[in-house]
Design a protein around this motif. Structure first.
Motif, PDB file in Angstrom:
ATOM      1  N   HIS A  90       0.817  -1.218   0.000  1.00 55.01           N
ATOM      2  CA  HIS A  90       0.000   0.000   0.000  1.00 55.01           C
ATOM      3  C   HIS A  90       0.853   1.271   0.000  1.00 55.01           C
ATOM      4  CE1 HIS A  90      -3.352  -2.688   0.714  1.00 55.01           C
ATOM      5  NE2 HIS A  90      -2.739  -3.153   1.800  1.00 55.01           N
ATOM      6  N   GLY A  91       2.052   1.157  -0.514  1.00 50.95           N
ATOM      7  CA  GLY A  91       2.921   2.322  -0.675  1.00 50.95           C
ATOM      8  C   GLY A  91       3.507   2.872   0.604  1.00 50.95           C
ATOM      9  N   ARG A  92       3.420   2.132   1.694  1.00 54.29           N
ATOM     10  CA  ARG A  92       3.897   2.644   2.987  1.00 54.29           C
ATOM     11  C   ARG A  92       4.987   1.744   3.558  1.00 54.29           C
ATOM     12  NH1 ARG A  92       2.472   6.399   6.470  1.00 54.29           N
ATOM     13  NH2 ARG A  92       2.785   6.165   8.711  1.00 54.29           N
ATOM     14  N   VAL A  93       6.041   2.381   4.072  1.00 55.16           N
ATOM     15  CA  VAL A  93       7.142   1.673   4.723  1.00 55.16           C
ATOM     16  C   VAL A  93       7.163   2.089   6.194  1.00 55.16           C
ATOM     17  CG1 VAL A  93       9.646   1.365   4.836  1.00 55.16           C
ATOM     18  CG2 VAL A  93       8.507   1.559   2.605  1.00 55.16           C
ATOM     19  N   GLU A  94       7.220   1.090   7.086  1.00 54.58           N
ATOM     20  CA  GLU A  94       7.330   1.375   8.520  1.00 54.58           C
ATOM     21  C   GLU A  94       8.275   0.364   9.155  1.00 54.58           C
ATOM     22  OE1 GLU A  94       4.637   1.899  12.595  1.00 54.58           O
ATOM     23  OE2 GLU A  94       3.665   1.658  10.641  1.00 54.58           O
ATOM     24  N   CYS A  95       9.154   0.852  10.007  1.00 54.93           N
ATOM     25  CA  CYS A  95      10.143  -0.029  10.615  1.00 54.93           C
ATOM     26  C   CYS A  95       9.518  -0.871  11.722  1.00 54.93           C
ATOM     27  CB  CYS A  95      11.322   0.782  11.166  1.00 54.93           C
ATOM     28  SG  CYS A  95      10.879   1.893  12.528  1.00 54.93           S
ATOM     29  N   ARG A  96      10.184  -1.949  12.096  1.00 52.01           N
ATOM     30  CA  ARG A  96       9.851  -2.725  13.297  1.00 52.01           C
ATOM     31  C   ARG A  96      10.761  -2.290  14.451  1.00 52.01           C
ATOM     32  NH1 ARG A  96       7.146  -7.668  12.361  1.00 52.01           N
ATOM     33  NH2 ARG A  96       8.244  -8.745  14.059  1.00 52.01           N
ATOM     34  N   GLU A  97      12.035  -2.092  14.120  1.00 49.93           N
ATOM     35  CA  GLU A  97      13.015  -1.586  15.082  1.00 49.93           C
ATOM     36  C   GLU A  97      13.623  -0.314  14.500  1.00 49.93           C
ATOM     37  OE1 GLU A  97      14.224  -2.071  18.007  1.00 49.93           O
ATOM     38  OE2 GLU A  97      13.265  -3.935  18.646  1.00 49.93           O
ATOM     39  N   PHE A  98      13.555   0.778  15.252  1.00 52.19           N
ATOM     40  CA  PHE A  98      14.112   2.031  14.755  1.00 52.19           C
ATOM     41  C   PHE A  98      15.609   1.864  14.514  1.00 52.19           C
ATOM     42  CE2 PHE A  98      15.761   6.360  15.097  1.00 52.19           C
ATOM     43  CZ  PHE A  98      14.915   7.004  14.203  1.00 52.19           C
ATOM     44  N   PRO A  99      16.096   2.300  13.363  1.00 49.08           N
ATOM     45  CA  PRO A  99      17.515   2.083  13.044  1.00 49.08           C
ATOM     46  C   PRO A  99      18.451   2.839  13.979  1.00 49.08           C
ATOM     47  CG  PRO A  99      16.473   3.532  11.434  1.00 49.08           C
ATOM     48  CD  PRO A  99      15.369   2.986  12.283  1.00 49.08           C
ATOM     49  N   VAL A 100      19.693   2.369  14.031  1.00 47.88           N
ATOM     50  CA  VAL A 100      20.754   3.089  14.733  1.00 47.88           C
ATOM     51  C   VAL A 100      21.244   4.174  13.776  1.00 47.88           C
ATOM     52  CG1 VAL A 100      23.019   2.939  15.821  1.00 47.88           C
ATOM     53  CG2 VAL A 100      21.399   1.026  16.018  1.00 47.88           C
ATOM     54  N   VAL A 101      20.877   5.423  14.041  1.00 51.65           N
ATOM     55  CA  VAL A 101      21.167   6.537  13.145  1.00 51.65           C
ATOM     56  C   VAL A 101      22.335   7.342  13.710  1.00 51.65           C
ATOM     57  CG1 VAL A 101      20.255   8.568  11.962  1.00 51.65           C
ATOM     58  CG2 VAL A 101      18.746   6.627  12.469  1.00 51.65           C
ATOM     59  N   VAL A 102      23.425   7.406  12.953  1.00 51.20           N
ATOM     60  CA  VAL A 102      24.597   8.196  13.332  1.00 51.20           C
ATOM     61  C   VAL A 102      24.681   9.367  12.362  1.00 51.20           C
ATOM     62  CG1 VAL A 102      27.102   8.216  13.639  1.00 51.20           C
ATOM     63  CG2 VAL A 102      25.780   6.168  14.248  1.00 51.20           C
ATOM     64  N   ILE A 103      24.410  10.564  12.855  1.00 58.28           N
ATOM     65  CA  ILE A 103      24.436  11.779  12.034  1.00 58.28           C
ATOM     66  C   ILE A 103      25.698  12.554  12.386  1.00 58.28           C
ATOM     67  CG2 ILE A 103      23.223  13.916  11.455  1.00 58.28           C
ATOM     68  CD1 ILE A 103      20.647  12.578  12.482  1.00 58.28           C
ATOM     69  N   THR A 104      26.543  12.817  11.394  1.00 59.69           N
ATOM     70  CA  THR A 104      27.786  13.525  11.680  1.00 59.69           C
ATOM     71  C   THR A 104      27.692  14.975  11.208  1.00 59.69           C
ATOM     72  OG1 THR A 104      28.939  13.065   9.582  1.00 59.69           O
ATOM     73  CG2 THR A 104      29.016  11.366  11.288  1.00 59.69           C
ATOM     74  N   SER A 105      28.443  15.837  11.895  1.00 58.86           N
ATOM     75  CA  SER A 105      28.495  17.255  11.549  1.00 58.86           C
ATOM     76  C   SER A 105      29.867  17.791  11.915  1.00 58.86           C
ATOM     77  CB  SER A 105      27.404  18.025  12.300  1.00 58.86           C
ATOM     78  OG  SER A 105      27.605  19.424  12.184  1.00 58.86           O
ATOM     79  N   ASN A 106      30.420  18.606  11.028  1.00 63.64           N
ATOM     80  CA  ASN A 106      31.702  19.255  11.300  1.00 63.64           C
ATOM     81  C   ASN A 106      31.528  20.600  11.995  1.00 63.64           C
ATOM     82  OD1 ASN A 106      33.215  17.178  10.117  1.00 63.64           O
ATOM     83  ND2 ASN A 106      32.979  18.075   8.072  1.00 63.64           N
ATOM     84  N   GLY A 107      30.292  20.907  12.393  1.00 57.47           N
ATOM     85  CA  GLY A 107      30.037  22.129  13.132  1.00 57.47           C
ATOM     86  C   GLY A 107      30.003  23.375  12.274  1.00 57.47           C
ATOM     87  N   GLU A 108      29.702  23.217  10.974  1.00 53.20           N
ATOM     88  CA  GLU A 108      29.685  24.368  10.081  1.00 53.20           C
ATOM     89  C   GLU A 108      28.391  25.185  10.191  1.00 53.20           C
ATOM     90  OE1 GLU A 108      30.581  23.092   6.134  1.00 53.20           O
ATOM     91  OE2 GLU A 108      32.500  22.194   6.684  1.00 53.20           O
ATOM     92  N   ARG A 109      27.392  24.647  10.927  1.00 46.77           N
ATOM     93  CA  ARG A 109      26.132  25.363  11.083  1.00 46.77           C
ATOM     94  C   ARG A 109      25.408  24.839  12.310  1.00 46.77           C
ATOM     95  NH1 ARG A 109      21.870  22.730   6.850  1.00 46.77           N
ATOM     96  NH2 ARG A 109      20.389  23.684   8.290  1.00 46.77           N
ATOM     97  N   GLU A 110      24.432  25.615  12.771  1.00 44.12           N
ATOM     98  CA  GLU A 110      23.577  25.192  13.876  1.00 44.12           C
ATOM     99  C   GLU A 110      22.324  24.525  13.319  1.00 44.12           C
ATOM    100  OE1 GLU A 110      23.991  25.310  17.141  1.00 44.12           O
ATOM    101  OE2 GLU A 110      26.003  26.178  17.005  1.00 44.12           O
ATOM    102  N   PHE A 111      21.808  23.542  14.047  1.00 47.67           N
ATOM    103  CA  PHE A 111      20.582  22.871  13.645  1.00 47.67           C
ATOM    104  C   PHE A 111      19.409  23.402  14.465  1.00 47.67           C
ATOM    105  CE2 PHE A 111      23.879  19.621  12.714  1.00 47.67           C
ATOM    106  CZ  PHE A 111      23.710  19.593  11.333  1.00 47.67           C
ATOM    107  N   PRO A 112      18.184  23.320  13.902  1.00 49.31           N
ATOM    108  CA  PRO A 112      17.005  23.803  14.631  1.00 49.31           C
ATOM    109  C   PRO A 112      16.819  23.060  15.956  1.00 49.31           C
ATOM    110  CG  PRO A 112      16.483  23.349  12.324  1.00 49.31           C
ATOM    111  CD  PRO A 112      17.843  22.803  12.570  1.00 49.31           C
TER     112      PRO A 112
END
Length: 353
Positions: free
Chosen positions: A241-263
């Protein structure tokens, strides 16, 4: 080791930063909090491993902690709470390597990499739809339908038309693949998010909070399900039905070099982790992991690297590994005629040359 005291003699942490793969079945993760449980299904087979990519990043490590206790605790908190890690620090300090360290130790399979540039949009990470390719395939099929029948009387019909199903032209991106319904979480590396367009962090909020997304092209399709390509080479998944939903939320590693601030709304959904420069002992452990044994000039080069880093500027762990590799070749003399070349390899990367 520091951290919260064990409960009933059992350490609350499941990750210890050894980078050593589990010898048997991997240990289960703690149950997710009620507000971070999802209903995706049916469960997909376990993802493949990518030992070659892990060896390039980590080498052949021994069971020696490669991170400090505070960092290990923050990673474990993200694993327990099912929240993304927002990893900051100077370039080359090993932020993206953390995703491979987690994946290998917990036996979570191939790391999905989403490399961010200024033009990257949310849909690039979720999925791609090749509308032009499908139009060309339909045109080719219709031309074949108008051609004379083959001598055996084969009629071009349902079997050929099946090749034109919509799912054949949909490929899930790294983020989209990470949110498929696996029994154990996938590891997703979102590399250098600070290079993105200003809207991308806000666009990520809904997906990171709900663990799901829709593929509008499949939602509008008359078929109830579609078999689509994933970011794992040669593998497919069925989307209903065109929808994707996880069973276990992934391990998300987001990297940043500190070039900007995030909301603030984005930062609220992540656990912050500032990667500091490795200690001398950690650098020696990393070098030994890649070379199996500590080369003869490694300690001297590590000391030079530390002095260079402490003097300011930008330095990368890759520079140290390159310098050590060079000293292992033939009769190269790191303290003689080759010293100038070593200085070039360990130069300040923030300068123009």
């Amino acid at each position: 080791m520091s951290g919260a005291p064990p409960v009933d003699g059992q350490d609350w942490r499941v990750f210890h930063a050894t980078g050593a793969a589990p010898e048997g079945p991997p240990n289960p993760l703690p149950e997710a909090p009620p507000w971070r449980r999802f209903r995706g299904g049916p469960a997909l087979p376990a993802p493949p491993d990518d030992d070659a990519a892990a060896r390039r990043r980590l080498g052949q490590v021994d069971s020696v902690p490669q991170l400090d206790e505070e960092t290990i605790d923050i990673v474990n908190a993200a694993l327990v709470l099912r929240r993304p890690l927002l990893v900051t620090g100077p370039p080359g300090v090993g932020k993206s390597t953390l995703a491979y360290l987690i994946s290998r130790e917990l036996g979570l399979g191939r790391v999905l990499e989403w490399n961010i540039v200024s033009r990257t949009a949310l849909r690039d990470g979720l999925y791609a739809y090749d509308a032009l390719g499908r139009a060309q395939a339909i045109g080719t099929w219709r031309a074949g339908m108008l051609a004379p029948l083959e001598p055996e009387g084969h009629e071009r019909g349902a079997a050929d038309q099946a090749l034109l199903t919509l799912g054949d032209f949909v490929t899930l991106g790294p983020l989209g693949t990470a949110l498929l319904p696996y029994d154990r979480p996938r590891v997703l590396l979102v590399d250098e998010l600070d290079k993105s367009d200003i809207d991308l962090p806000n666009d990520l909020l809904h997906v990171l909070e709900n663990g799901s997304y829709d593929i509008p092209e499949l939602v509008r399709d008359t078929a109830d399900s579609a078999r689509v390509h994933t970011s794992d080479p040669g593998l497919h998944a069925v989307v209903r039905h065109g929808r994707v939903e996880c069973r276990e939320f992934p391990v998300v590693v987001i990297t940043s070099n500190g070039e900007r601030e995030f909301p603030a709304a984005f930062r609220r959904r992540c656990l912050p982790l500032e990667m500091r420069s490795p200690t001398r002992a950690q650098l020696l452990t990393m070098v030994q992991s890649h070379f199996r044994a500590l080369p003869s000039h490694a300690e001297d080069l590590v000391d030079i690297f530390i002095r260079q880093a402490q003097s300011g500027g930008t330095h990368s762990l890759d520079q140290l590994l390159n310098a050590v590799q060079l000293t292992t070749n033939g009769d190269f003399q790191a303290d003689g005629s080759g010293r100038r070349l070593i200085e070039v390899l360990l130069r300040d990367l923030s300068k123009g040359r």
